[in-house]
Write an enzyme that holds these catalytic residues in place. Structure first.
Site, PDB file in Angstrom:
ATOM      1  N   CYS A  72      -2.819   8.962  -6.020  1.00  0.00           N
ATOM      2  CA  CYS A  72      -2.776   8.044  -4.882  1.00  0.00           C
ATOM      3  C   CYS A  72      -3.872   7.023  -5.120  1.00  0.00           C
ATOM      4  O   CYS A  72      -5.013   7.396  -5.458  1.00  0.00           O
ATOM      5  CB  CYS A  72      -3.030   8.800  -3.575  1.00  0.00           C
ATOM      6  SG  CYS A  72      -3.231   7.687  -2.160  1.00  0.00           S
TER       7      CYS A  72
ATOM      8  N   ASP B 141       0.326  -2.471  -1.844  1.00  0.00           N
ATOM      9  CA  ASP B 141       0.080  -1.078  -1.433  1.00  0.00           C
ATOM     10  C   ASP B 141       0.269  -1.025   0.083  1.00  0.00           C
ATOM     11  O   ASP B 141       0.431  -2.061   0.732  1.00  0.00           O
ATOM     12  CB  ASP B 141      -1.364  -0.676  -1.812  1.00  0.00           C
ATOM     13  CG  ASP B 141      -1.705   0.743  -1.382  1.00  0.00           C
ATOM     14  OD1 ASP B 141      -0.878   1.648  -1.616  1.00  0.00           O
ATOM     15  OD2 ASP B 141      -2.791   0.962  -0.805  1.00  0.00           O
ATOM     16  N   SER B 142       0.178   0.190   0.624  1.00  0.00           N
ATOM     17  CA  SER B 142       0.262   0.331   2.078  1.00  0.00           C
ATOM     18  C   SER B 142      -1.010  -0.164   2.776  1.00  0.00           C
ATOM     19  O   SER B 142      -0.971  -0.483   3.955  1.00  0.00           O
ATOM     20  CB  SER B 142       0.488   1.800   2.431  1.00  0.00           C
ATOM     21  OG  SER B 142      -0.579   2.576   1.911  1.00  0.00           O
TER      22      SER B 142
ATOM     23  N   GLU C  69      -8.757   5.333   5.311  1.00  0.00           N
ATOM     24  CA  GLU C  69      -8.478   4.099   6.069  1.00  0.00           C
ATOM     25  C   GLU C  69      -9.305   4.032   7.357  1.00  0.00           C
ATOM     26  O   GLU C  69      -9.549   2.960   7.873  1.00  0.00           O
ATOM     27  CB  GLU C  69      -6.981   3.979   6.386  1.00  0.00           C
ATOM     28  CG  GLU C  69      -6.100   3.675   5.175  1.00  0.00           C
ATOM     29  CD  GLU C  69      -6.105   2.182   4.763  1.00  0.00           C
ATOM     30  OE1 GLU C  69      -6.496   1.323   5.566  1.00  0.00           O
ATOM     31  OE2 GLU C  69      -5.702   1.907   3.612  1.00  0.00           O
TER      32      GLU C  69
ATOM     33  N   HIS D 266      -5.559   5.308  -3.168  1.00  0.00           N
ATOM     34  CA  HIS D 266      -6.698   5.340  -2.243  1.00  0.00           C
ATOM     35  C   HIS D 266      -7.821   6.253  -2.771  1.00  0.00           C
ATOM     36  O   HIS D 266      -8.979   6.068  -2.427  1.00  0.00           O
ATOM     37  CB  HIS D 266      -6.286   5.905  -0.870  1.00  0.00           C
ATOM     38  CG  HIS D 266      -5.618   4.917   0.041  1.00  0.00           C
ATOM     39  ND1 HIS D 266      -4.353   4.432  -0.194  1.00  0.00           N
ATOM     40  CD2 HIS D 266      -6.039   4.339   1.192  1.00  0.00           C
ATOM     41  CE1 HIS D 266      -4.021   3.612   0.788  1.00  0.00           C
ATOM     42  NE2 HIS D 266      -5.021   3.533   1.636  1.00  0.00           N
TER      43      HIS D 266
ATOM     44  N   CYS E 173       0.804   1.565  -5.584  1.00  0.00           N
ATOM     45  CA  CYS E 173       0.900   2.670  -4.629  1.00  0.00           C
ATOM     46  C   CYS E 173       1.783   3.736  -5.275  1.00  0.00           C
ATOM     47  O   CYS E 173       2.883   3.423  -5.756  1.00  0.00           O
ATOM     48  CB  CYS E 173       1.549   2.144  -3.360  1.00  0.00           C
ATOM     49  SG  CYS E 173       2.007   3.421  -2.182  1.00  0.00           S
TER      50      CYS E 173
HETATM   51  N1  DGL Z   1      -2.142   4.220  -1.944  1.00  0.00           N
HETATM   52  C1  DGL Z   1      -0.902   4.870  -1.580  1.00  0.00           C
HETATM   53  C2  DGL Z   1      -0.457   5.777  -2.717  1.00  0.00           C
HETATM   54  O1  DGL Z   1      -0.898   5.547  -3.823  1.00  0.00           O
HETATM   55  C3  DGL Z   1      -1.097   5.526  -0.258  1.00  0.00           C
HETATM   56  C4  DGL Z   1       0.132   5.908   0.421  1.00  0.00           C
HETATM   57  C5  DGL Z   1       0.027   6.017   1.894  1.00  0.00           C
HETATM   58  O2  DGL Z   1      -0.080   4.983   2.545  1.00  0.00           O
HETATM   59  O3  DGL Z   1       0.176   7.138   2.401  1.00  0.00           O
HETATM   60  O4  DGL Z   1       0.336   6.680  -2.562  1.00  0.00           O
END
Ligand code: DGL
Length: 268
Positions: free
Chosen positions: A187, A12-13, A155, A189, A75
């Site tokens: 998402c 993921d990011s 974050e 997150h 992600c």
């Molecule tokens: N967890 C990522 C997603 O599901 C986040 C993306 C991001 O870094 O903007 O889209």
């Protein structure tokens, strides 16, 4: 090493994919994980498709370097932008799985009338959820809303306070989400703020979080490929492309205690 004993690569990011990694740990305690959080490029949601594809390629290659039996794109933004590319380029070396298709399978097997989807700008502008849900000829109407402040907010650790409540309330009051019977958290997150989201809707709207759904689908995929680990799990490894204090904190929260966290500058 037997094929099933190899780890599952997850990326993921940032911390979002930890929600999915945690669900995998709960559902499949025998599996070992290699997690990559691309904190140097976070957030993915405002990057171009091409940039996300390039990051995803490099990370997948890194995870395959650790002999991953599967690479899970944990992600939504990367699933929307890079799943087909990764499948085409790496599908002969490892199993590739995304987080959008399992949720689409889940919602199309239920009878929803009106579905909401919230996600990053990249995920929402791709229209992937609507297209896939309509291609599966589900009767539900789908309304999508980009909620780009949520990832940086999470974050930065704003989760249970006035700032996060105000941002969540402002987004979810959007008239497109009036009357929905379920909301897809598009998402990875967002499960971190799932309670606040459910509370906004007075717990009357089903909040669909991909983590558990993806973990169940992942089990089926490993079973079908005879790749479930029948032995003991090895040590989980966590990599970030840039060390942030918050990543370590959240990873320790999800994985209880000491974690093996390293910085891997794979773009150098
Ligand atoms: N967890 C990522 C997603 O599901 C986040 C993306 C991001 O870094 O903007 O889209």
């Amino acid at each position: 090493m037997k094929a099933g004993e190899r780890p599952i690569g997850v990326f993921d990011s940032g911390v979002g994919g930890l929600t999915v990694a945690h669900a995998i740990r709960q559902a499949l305690p025998g599996e070992s994980l290699i997690y990559f959080g691309d904190t140097a490029h976070l957030p993915y949601g405002d990057k171009s498709e091409e940039a996300i594809r390039n990051y995803s390629r490099r990370i997948t290659d890194f995870l395959i370097g650790y002999d991953s039996k599967m690479v899970l794109i944990a992600c939504n933004s990367a699933s929307a932008s890079a799943y087909e590319t990764l499948l085409g380029e790496f599908g002969s070396k490892t199993l590739i799985m995304d987080v959008i298709n399992p949720v689409v399978e889940y919602v199309t097997s239920h009878n929803y009338r009106k579905l909401g989807v919230i996600g990053t700008k990249r995920t929402i502008s791709s229209g992937t959820y609507e297209k896939k849900i309509h291609d599966a000829s589900a009767s539900a109407s789908v309304y999508s809303l980009a909620t780009p402040l949520l990832v940086p907010m999470i974050e930065e650790g704003f989760i249970f306070d006035d700032i996060s409540n105000a941002i969540i309330r402002t987004y979810l009051s959007d008239s497109s989400l009036n009357d929905i019977d379920a909301l897809i958290l598009g998402c990875t997150h967002y499960p971190i703020i799932r309670n606040q989201i459910s509370k906004f809707f007075n717990f009357n709207v089903e909040v669909i979080d991909s983590a558990r759904i993806v973990a169940q689908r992942l089990r089926v995929m490993l079973e079908q490929n005879d790749l479930l680990n029948k032995g003991r799990a090895g040590e989980d490894l966590f990599f970030v492309s840039d060390y942030t204090e918050y990543f370590g904190k959240i990873a320790r929260m999800f994985f209880e205690g000491n974690i093996n966290l390293q910085k891997a500058d794979i773009w150098r």
